[in-house]
Structure formats: C-alpha cells, structure tokens
Design a protein around this motif. Structure first.
Motif, PDB file in Angstrom:
ATOM      1  N   THR A 295       0.829  -1.197   0.000  1.00  0.00           N
ATOM      2  CA  THR A 295       0.000   0.000   0.000  1.00  0.00           C
ATOM      3  C   THR A 295       0.867   1.251   0.000  1.00  0.00           C
ATOM      4  O   THR A 295       1.730   1.423   0.864  1.00  0.00           O
ATOM      5  N   GLN A 296       0.623   2.140  -0.960  1.00  0.00           N
ATOM      6  CA  GLN A 296       1.356   3.410  -1.006  1.00  0.00           C
ATOM      7  C   GLN A 296       0.778   4.372   0.034  1.00  0.00           C
ATOM      8  O   GLN A 296      -0.435   4.470   0.200  1.00  0.00           O
ATOM      9  N   GLN A 299      -0.044  11.090   0.470  1.00  0.00           N
ATOM     10  CA  GLN A 299       0.929  12.185   0.393  1.00  0.00           C
ATOM     11  C   GLN A 299       0.702  13.238   1.472  1.00  0.00           C
ATOM     12  O   GLN A 299       1.662  13.792   2.015  1.00  0.00           O
ATOM     13  N   ASP A 393       0.411  -1.018   7.843  1.00  0.00           N
ATOM     14  CA  ASP A 393      -0.327  -1.242   6.593  1.00  0.00           C
ATOM     15  C   ASP A 393      -1.790  -1.584   6.835  1.00  0.00           C
ATOM     16  O   ASP A 393      -2.537  -1.855   5.888  1.00  0.00           O
ATOM     17  N   GLY A 410       0.254   2.443   5.231  1.00  0.00           N
ATOM     18  CA  GLY A 410       1.072   2.144   4.063  1.00  0.00           C
ATOM     19  C   GLY A 410       2.047   1.037   4.353  1.00  0.00           C
ATOM     20  O   GLY A 410       2.336   0.718   5.522  1.00  0.00           O
ATOM     21  N   ASP A 411       2.552   0.415   3.321  1.00  0.00           N
ATOM     22  CA  ASP A 411       3.597  -0.589   3.466  1.00  0.00           C
ATOM     23  C   ASP A 411       4.801   0.034   4.165  1.00  0.00           C
ATOM     24  O   ASP A 411       5.198   1.178   3.869  1.00  0.00           O
ATOM     25  N   LEU A 414       7.810   1.028   1.755  1.00  0.00           N
ATOM     26  CA  LEU A 414       7.462   2.129   0.855  1.00  0.00           C
ATOM     27  C   LEU A 414       7.301   3.441   1.627  1.00  0.00           C
ATOM     28  O   LEU A 414       7.719   4.514   1.155  1.00  0.00           O
ATOM     29  N   THR A 415       6.709   3.369   2.798  1.00  0.00           N
ATOM     30  CA  THR A 415       6.484   4.581   3.584  1.00  0.00           C
ATOM     31  C   THR A 415       7.795   5.161   4.088  1.00  0.00           C
ATOM     32  O   THR A 415       8.020   6.384   4.022  1.00  0.00           O
ATOM     33  N   ALA A 418       9.629   6.785   1.259  1.00  0.00           N
ATOM     34  CA  ALA A 418       9.008   8.069   0.901  1.00  0.00           C
ATOM     35  C   ALA A 418       9.337   9.148   1.933  1.00  0.00           C
ATOM     36  O   ALA A 418       9.586  10.310   1.570  1.00  0.00           O
TER      37      ALA A 418
END
Length: 632
Positions: A295-296, A299, A393, A410-411, A414-415, A418
């Motif tokens: 999961t992204q 933002q 997540d 989120g994963d 990935l988080t 970011a």
C-alpha cells in the motif's frame, strides 16, 4: 472378481491350527486362517464397520471380528444363516514350496476430490504440510502421497497435532506464506487449536485441514462427531465444509486466498467419503486471484509526518514485526536522523543489536516515537504518553489502544523510503555517542551477570553470551515461553538473525515445533530452538520427528527443573511456590535415545566447547544446560 496374480506367503506368516493372522500381501491386508484341514484367505476388512478380521479369533469354527463380534466362515467368508454381508474370499494353494494366495488385480487408480484439492493447494503455493494421518483423512492423505511422489509437496508426520499447527504458524511468520496442518476428525482437529490461535493472534497465514466423519452420520452423535465448522469458527477467518457437489478446486483456492488476504487461519473440513469420490475437475491456479499488499502512503499524511520529524530533536524509531521487510529503509532513516532503533521482542533480529542497540530507556529522553509495524499491545512497552508517529499497513492498527499524533497507512518499506525522500532540513541531535556509552554500561553489567556463580547451575547471561558468539550469521532462532525467553531478549546480541516466538498468545510449547516449521520455511539455513524444560516437555516427542526426517534443529535447552517464571509470579503475588517443580530426564541422554546428538553443560566453563559441538553435529542435536533458576 478380476483375475489377479499368485503371491507366496512368508512361512512365518502362515497361522497355526485354530488361529487367524493379518498378513500384508502385495500392499493389501489379508486375513489368513487355519481351521481343521483348511486354510482360508479373506479380505481383512469386516464389511460391517471395517474391523480388521486378521486381528480377530477363531471361536467354535467361526472367525469373529475383533471390533463388534460379527462372525464369518474363516475359509469362505460366508456369514451365519440370516446374514448376507461377508468379506471377499481369495484362492489359496498349499504347494511344496509354500502357501500361495491369488489376489485380484488392484483397482485402477482414479482421480478423486482429494486430488483436486491437493493439486489446487499446491498450485497456490502450499509446499509443506505438517500433520498426522488417521482413519478419517485417509483419502486426502493418499492424494498428498501422490503429490509427494511427483515432487510437488513435502509432508512431515508429527507426533501431536498441536506441533503441526505450531510448525505451520512459524512457517507463516517467517515467510508470510501459508503452510498447512492436517488432522483427523474430533480430537485430532481440536488438538490443532492452540497453534492456530497462535497464528491468528500473530497474523500468520495457515491453512488447516480436518478429516471428518462420513456425512451420513454427521450430527448424529457418531464416534468423533464434532461440529468442526462451529469449533473453528472463532479461530479461522474463513472455514468451509467440502460436500460432494461443491466446487472443490474453488474451495481449496479460497482457503489459500483468504489465509493470505486476512493474514490468518483458514479451514477446510473433509467428510470421509467425499475425499475418495471420483472427480474429473481440474485444479485451479492463483492467476488473477491474489493481490499484493504494498500500500502506497497518502501524500498529505507523509508531509505531516515529515514536518513532525523535522521538528524533533531526539526521535526514536520503534520497529515491530510488521517492519520485517523494511530493514533497509528503517536503517537508512535511523542513520539520517542519528537516531536509535528499538525493536519489540517479536521483531528481535530485524536490525542487528549492534546497529544501534535495543535500549528502551531511550524512550524517556525521546521527543518523538516513530513506530513502524508494532501492535502497541501491553507487552511491547511503548510509552503512550510520548508524541507518536505510527506507520502500519492496516487502518485498524492506527491508534488501536491510545491516540497517536499522526498515523500513516502504508507498506512499511514504501512509507519509510518516501519519508526519506520528503525530509527537508532536520534538527535532530546525533544520539549515537550516548547510545554507545549506554551499550558499554550494559555490556559491563552483562559480563558481571555472566560471571555470577552460586553452585546451582549456569547463569542465563553466560548461556546467551556463548550463543551470541557461536550463532551462525544466517540462523533462524525459535524461542519458547518462560524465563529463558526473557533472558534471550536481554542477553542475546542478534547480528540480524530473526527470532520467532508465540507473540500475543504466549503459548508454552511453541519453541521446538516452531523450529520444524522454520526448517521448512528456510531450507539450508541453520535452525536453532531455544526452550526451557517446561515448554520442551510438552512436545519432547517431536525430537523423534526431527530424527525421522533429518531436520537438523540445534536445540539449546535451559533446564531449571521448574516452571521458573510461574514460581516467580507466585512469589510476586505473595503466594507460596506450589507445584511448579518438574521431574525431568537427562535430556542429553533422551536425545541420544531418540537418535539425535545429546550434549551436556553443567558449568560455565563448558559452554564454549558444548556450543562448538552443537553446531558441528550432523542432524538434530540437543544441548542440555543445567541453569540456575535465580540467575536469569
């Protein structure tokens, strides 16, 4: 009856006058009986309820079934007058070179419902099954046998069904993919429940498979007749009973899909007669059925989190089991911030304890806790009164027990990646010098504890000091529940080796069966089980499983002849110590009797040599350490 082949019977298997004997001929069981001048050979299965006629007796010229007393002519299989059902009789010849029996040609193998189920499970990635074969799951077992012959499946026959579910749970914890556990109806299935609850609470995917009594007697109080769908309804995220008219491949596919999607337990119930019903259905595959979980992050929430981090001076990162696949980004963020990383016990080994150390006291000085993939359950020790940035997540995990300052769904990897990209100017202090100083203080204290001596066994600090130095860099460690687990958490300096435990269920007995599952999940990697005498005593027979299958578990057994943690809890609650002492065998000698390597260490100066022998041993080995129950 189809004309078959003649087979010579071993003379030792030919019964004496007035006796009956069960003999395996060409893979089939035949009841041989001698009565007067005649010698008879019957199908050994009683047509009444399947009793083994070869284990019966000759009484007044009749062969009596040992289960329910039905009588048959021992030479012809005919029942007494008034009855019509009788076992098949085979031709017998007493030749000069021995006794021969002619058996009909074996029935041709047909594709069954069980084959469809097994082939679909394999197609969806099930490669290991832990279980016990029994009378209500024989059809499914035979389908697994065929899959194993094709090289598609590995089956491990355990000694207790609870060990099967613990092994499957450990497999899922380490890989994120399900293994299966397998049992008969009734008690075999209920024995799996503890390990399945461990999987449920720790979000480990597992497929449980239960045999069941025949459909025609289900719900009528038959032998081992339990409503397994109802019993498993709480532990399983999804459960289904397979019927004759079911879409069998689809149910098997859903069992794996739901286990992965729910990160939990699923359950199939297989009535006895359904398993062997012929089927021409094809197996189903996972194409288009499974979705990724990466999961992204949002933002807006990322920007908010970056602002919180940029404003902090002494942030601390806390990693839980949900950050297992994010070690790289976690380390990168820690180095960018000059911040320490703490791990929950379930995440021990995620970050090497040397980079930087696990030190819960740092929370007292922190002005921001960045918590990644942790549950916030009471045993994690995360301070709820500090500003918290939570990453998970699962939306349900955010603020699960207490409000948090910010939450990102989120994963983990990935988080964190970011966040690293979004971070602007930071004003954090470099906490590494303070952490190094704290490490020096703690290591000095550990050395003092390791040197303690009361003449009543080895101190736990010395055990884990030695294990830290001898533990292979690529090992997987499983740990049971008890004082030894707390000692492992305090003293073992992981270099990144993962530690598997019964996290939120906290079930004693997990350690050794879990090592069997870790072996299946991580082929070629060293597997180390750390247990106490209390936990290992519950599943000690699984050492014979490791020997049978050549599973090279290296077992460190801390023996204090008691349920040491419970004794301390009794005293802490102002109760006298009562019935927590244990009478144990010499565990090293026990290991030898089982066919494994047994090693003993009664003193601190024996530990290094014993650890060297443990990790050099071929196959399974147990290091039995006499441990001082007070020096934990």
């Amino acid at each position: 009856m189809a004309v078959g082949s003649w087979h010579r019977v071993d003379p030792v298997d030919v019964p004496a006058e007035g006796r009956v004997r069960s003999v395996i001929v060409d893979g089939r069981t035949v009841a041989f009986a001698r009565c007067g001048a005649g010698l008879g050979a019957l199908e050994s299965r009683c047509p009444h309820q399947g009793g083994p006629l070869g284990e019966g007796s000759i009484e007044n010229g009749w062969l009596r079934c040992p289960w329910h007393g039905y009588d048959y002519d021992p030479l012809t299989g005919r029942p007494p007058e008034g009855f019509t059902d009788g076992p098949a009789a085979y031709e017998v010849e007493d030749r000069p070179d021995g006794v021969y029996v002619r058996l009909p040609a074996p029935a041709p193998t047909v594709r069954t419902v069980a084959d469809v189920l097994v082939e679909t499970l394999v197609a969806f990635g099930i490669s290991h099954v832990f279980g016990m074969v029994g009378h209500s799951n024989l059809g499914f077992a035979d389908a697994m046998r065929r899959a194993e012959q094709r090289g598609e499946l590995t089956y491990v026959g355990i000694r207790h069904e609870g060990a099967a579910s613990f092994a499957a749970s450990a497999y899922g914890k380490l890989t994120g993919r399900p293994a299966a556990c397998f049992a008969i109806a009734g008690p075999g299935s209920t024995n799996m429940l503890t390990g399945l609850y461990d999987a449920k609470l720790d979000q480990s995917p597992v497929v449980a498979i239960s045999g069941q009594v025949p459909s025609k007697v289900l719900g009528r109080g038959a032998f081992q007749d339990l409503d397994l769908t109802a019993i498993f309804g709480d532990v399983a995220a999804w459960t289904a009973e397979v019927h004759a008219g079911s879409d069998h491949a689809e149910l098997a596919a859903l069992a794996v899909k739901h286990a992965l999607d729910a990160r939990g337990v699923t359950h199939l119930v297989l009535p006895d007669e359904v398993q062997t019903q012929p089927s021409d259905a094809g197996a189903k595959g996972p194409q288009g059925r499974l979705a990724g979980r990466l999961t992204q992050p949002d933002q807006f929430e990322l920007a908010r989190a970056a602002t919180m981090i940029s404003a902090s001076r002494r942030p601390v990162l806390i990693a839980g089991h949900g950050a297992r696949q994010a070690a790289g980004p976690l380390r990168g963020l820690a180095e960018r911030l000059g911040a320490p990383v703490l791990t929950t016990f379930k995440a021990k080994g995620l970050i090497p304890d040397t980079h930087p150390p696990v030190a819960s006291w740092l929370m007292n000085e922190a002005d921001l806790l960045i918590v990644v993939g942790a549950s916030f359950a009471n045993h994690t020790g995360i301070a709820p009164y500090k500003p918290i940035l939570q990453i998970d997540d699962s939306p349900a995990a955010i603020g699960r027990f207490d409000p948090v300052g910010a939450g990102i769904v989120g994963d983990a990897a990935l988080t964190l990646e970011a966040l690293l990209e979004d971070l602007g100017v930071i004003q954090t202090e470099d906490q590494r010098p303070a952490v190094a100083a704290r490490w020096a203080i703690w290591r000095a204290e550990k050395a003092r504890r390791a040197a303690d001596e009361r003449g009543r066994g080895v101190p736990a600090a010395a055990v884990f000091d030695a294990l830290s130095r001898h533990l292979p860099h690529d090992a997987v460690v499983t740990v049971d529940v008890g004082n030894h687990a707390y000692s492992l958490g305090r003293y073992l300096e992981s270099a990144g080796q993962p530690v598997l435990m019964s996290g939120y269920l906290g079930s004693i007995g997990f350690g050794y069966p879990a090592a069997l599952g870790a072996w299946a999940a991580a082929p070629g990697r060293p597997i180390v089980a750390v247990t106490g005498d209390g936990g290992f005593g519950q599943y000690a027979a699984e050492l014979t499983t490791a020997v049978k299958y050549g599973i090279p578990v290296k077992h460190v057994l801390l023996d204090n002849h008691s349920l040491g943690k419970i004794s301390k809890e009794q005293l802490a609650a102002d109760f006298p110590v009562w019935h927590t002492s244990l009478h144990n065998p010499d565990w090293a000698a026990y290991a030898g009797l089982c066919g494994a390597t047994g090693i003993k260490a009664d003193r601190r100066d024996q530990l290094d040599g014993a650890m060297t022998r443990l990790f050099a041993a071929d196959g399974p080995a147990t290091l039995h350490i006499s441990q001082d129950p007070e020096l934990v």
